[in-house]
Design a protein around this motif. Structure first.
Motif, short mmCIF file in Angstrom:
data_model
loop_
_atom_site.label_atom_id
_atom_site.label_comp_id
_atom_site.label_asym_id
_atom_site.label_seq_id
_atom_site.Cartn_x
_atom_site.Cartn_y
_atom_site.Cartn_z
N THR A 97 0.21 4.79 -2.23
CA THR A 97 -0.88 4.63 -1.26
C THR A 97 -2.21 5.09 -1.85
O THR A 97 -3.24 4.43 -1.69
CB THR A 97 -0.58 5.43 0.02
OG1 THR A 97 0.61 4.90 0.63
CG2 THR A 97 -1.73 5.34 1.01
N GLN A 98 -2.21 6.21 -2.57
CA GLN A 98 -3.43 6.69 -3.21
C GLN A 98 -3.95 5.69 -4.25
O GLN A 98 -5.16 5.51 -4.41
CB GLN A 98 -3.18 8.05 -3.86
CG GLN A 98 -3.08 9.21 -2.88
CD GLN A 98 -2.73 10.50 -3.57
OE1 GLN A 98 -1.65 10.65 -4.14
NE2 GLN A 98 -3.66 11.46 -3.55
N CYS B 249 -3.66 2.46 -4.13
CA CYS B 249 -4.30 1.36 -3.41
C CYS B 249 -5.63 1.80 -2.79
O CYS B 249 -6.57 0.99 -2.70
CB CYS B 249 -3.35 0.82 -2.34
SG CYS B 249 -1.85 0.08 -3.02
N GLN B 250 -5.70 3.07 -2.39
CA GLN B 250 -6.97 3.59 -1.88
C GLN B 250 -8.02 3.63 -2.99
O GLN B 250 -9.19 3.32 -2.75
CB GLN B 250 -6.74 4.99 -1.30
CG GLN B 250 -5.94 4.99 -0.01
CD GLN B 250 -5.51 6.38 0.43
OE1 GLN B 250 -5.52 7.33 -0.37
NE2 GLN B 250 -5.13 6.52 1.69
N GLN C 27 -11.61 1.65 -3.21
CA GLN C 27 -12.84 2.37 -3.52
C GLN C 27 -13.60 1.70 -4.67
O GLN C 27 -14.83 1.56 -4.63
CB GLN C 27 -12.51 3.82 -3.88
CG GLN C 27 -13.72 4.74 -4.01
CD GLN C 27 -13.31 6.17 -4.29
OE1 GLN C 27 -12.14 6.55 -4.16
NE2 GLN C 27 -14.27 6.98 -4.70
N ASP D 113 -1.65 -1.04 2.43
CA ASP D 113 -2.41 0.17 2.10
C ASP D 113 -3.81 -0.17 1.63
O ASP D 113 -4.79 0.51 1.99
CB ASP D 113 -1.68 0.96 1.00
CG ASP D 113 -0.41 1.63 1.50
OD1 ASP D 113 -0.29 1.83 2.73
OD2 ASP D 113 0.45 1.98 0.67
N TYR D 114 -3.92 -1.21 0.83
CA TYR D 114 -5.23 -1.61 0.30
C TYR D 114 -6.16 -2.06 1.43
O TYR D 114 -7.32 -1.63 1.49
CB TYR D 114 -5.06 -2.74 -0.72
CG TYR D 114 -6.36 -3.40 -1.10
CD1 TYR D 114 -7.19 -2.84 -2.06
CD2 TYR D 114 -6.77 -4.59 -0.49
CE1 TYR D 114 -8.40 -3.43 -2.40
CE2 TYR D 114 -7.98 -5.18 -0.83
CZ TYR D 114 -8.78 -4.60 -1.78
OH TYR D 114 -9.98 -5.18 -2.10
N ALA E 172 -7.44 0.82 3.47
CA ALA E 172 -8.44 1.60 2.75
C ALA E 172 -9.75 0.84 2.60
O ALA E 172 -10.83 1.42 2.69
CB ALA E 172 -7.89 1.98 1.37
N GLN F 115 -12.25 1.23 5.30
CA GLN F 115 -13.00 2.49 5.32
C GLN F 115 -14.22 2.45 4.40
O GLN F 115 -15.16 3.21 4.59
CB GLN F 115 -12.08 3.64 4.90
CG GLN F 115 -10.90 3.85 5.83
CD GLN F 115 -9.95 4.92 5.31
OE1 GLN F 115 -10.17 5.50 4.25
NE2 GLN F 115 -8.89 5.18 6.06
N HIS F 116 -14.18 1.57 3.39
CA HIS F 116 -15.26 1.53 2.39
C HIS F 116 -16.20 0.34 2.56
O HIS F 116 -17.24 0.29 1.92
CB HIS F 116 -14.64 1.48 0.98
CG HIS F 116 -13.89 2.72 0.60
ND1 HIS F 116 -14.51 3.91 0.31
CD2 HIS F 116 -12.56 2.95 0.48
CE1 HIS F 116 -13.60 4.83 0.02
NE2 HIS F 116 -12.41 4.27 0.12
#
Length: 305
Positions: A117-118, A120-121, A125, A239-240, A243, A246-247
């Protein structure tokens, strides 16, 4: 073909306020070999570490352009997601290659301590960063790799695969974003345990090796990340997309469309990797490169048989 294993500090005389202290070769780089560089700065009476990233002949054969990498790192310097560029040294009488010097990031290479998950975050970003001036032209890169592969490796089957992709149209999906195009855990730096992290905060992850980064289709970049890290495709897309929301205020989630796009790009990723491994085998004479290239060739053979 081997890159020079000896470090020549002569070009560092071009840098203001910098005195050479030491250089240590770095292991693990696949495209070319870099050095950890220590410099002393008289104006501040302090020393600092950097990474010496040359444009060697082997790096050139992989399609690396240090000028592009320098421009991109300059553009995203305030993001905190990448090392800051320190200098771009031009070729000189003592050095026939361009060299990019970037800051050294303290920490360790990511492993299981960075979740899928991180990853993909981080991808989301990166896709929200300013758009680079240069773009990855996939067929141009394929042709470039093809030209640097010796004829004895171009089997009848490989030639048929090459012609197949040359005749295909690209998957047409999303607008260009900033793409890293090599987002594996091996290119993510995690703070070491002794580095101070505020209580309750997640460790700040940074991404290195931006030599392939360019403007490009984000679903191609995501497909590369999924393959490089052996991620579950649908989970990674979920997950992508979460995220990315959010960006990017303008991002519209269409899960099925993203799954379709990533699936469509996967054969292109595999063919890019196949040619990359063949170039790498010529450069480093490592049998693992040839094994991986042959594995991918057999997998893609179904497209032409």
């Amino acid at each position: 073909m081997k890159d020079n294993e000896h470090f020549d500090p002569t070009p560092l005389s071009l840098l203001p306020d910098a005195q050479f202290l030491a250089a240590t070769p770095l292991s693990g780089g696949l495209t070319n070999r870099c050095w950890k560089l220590s410099l002393y700065h008289p104006s501040t009476q302090s020393s600092a570490d950097y990474v010496w990233r040359p444009l060697t002949q082997s790096a050139y054969m992989f399609g690396v352009n240090r000028q592009h990498e320098y421009q991109l790192l300059q553009a995203i310097a305030e993001s905190g997601i990448a090392p800051k560029s320190y200098s771009l040294l031009p070729p000189s009488s003592s050095m026939n290659e361009q060299v990019l010097i970037v800051e050294w990031l303290e920490g360790k290479q990511a492993a299981d301590d960075v979740s899928d998950t991180q990853l993909c975050q981080l991808q989301a970003q990166i896709h929200a960063l300013p758009l680079p001036e240069h773009r990855l032209e996939v067929k141009q890169r394929l042709s470039f790799y093809w030209q640097h592969i010796p004829e004895q490796f171009k089997s009848i089957q490989l030639v048929a695969i090459h012609h197949y992709f040359q005749a295909q149209s690209f998957p047409q999906y999303f607008s260009d974003t900033c793409c890293h195009f090599d987002l594996g855990r091996y290119n993510i730096i995690v703070p070491c345990e002794h580095q101070s992290i505020a209580q309750g905060e997640q460790p700040r992850l940074t991404v290195i090796d931006w030599e392939y980064a360019a403007a490009g289709n984000p679903s191609l970049d995501l497909a590369m990340t999924i393959i490089a890290n052996d991620l579950d495709l649908e989970r990674a897309v979920t997950d992508y997309c979460r995220a990315r929301l959010q960006h990017d205020d303008t991002f519209v989630v269409n899960f099925e469309h993203w799954v379709e796009a990533v699936n469509a790009w996967q054969p292109w990723c595999e063919y890019l990797a196949l040619l990359w491994y063949l170039v790498g085998y010529q450069v480093w004479e490592d049998e693992e490169y040839f094994y991986q290239a042959n594995r991918l060739e057999q997998k893609l053979a179904s497209l032409v048989n």
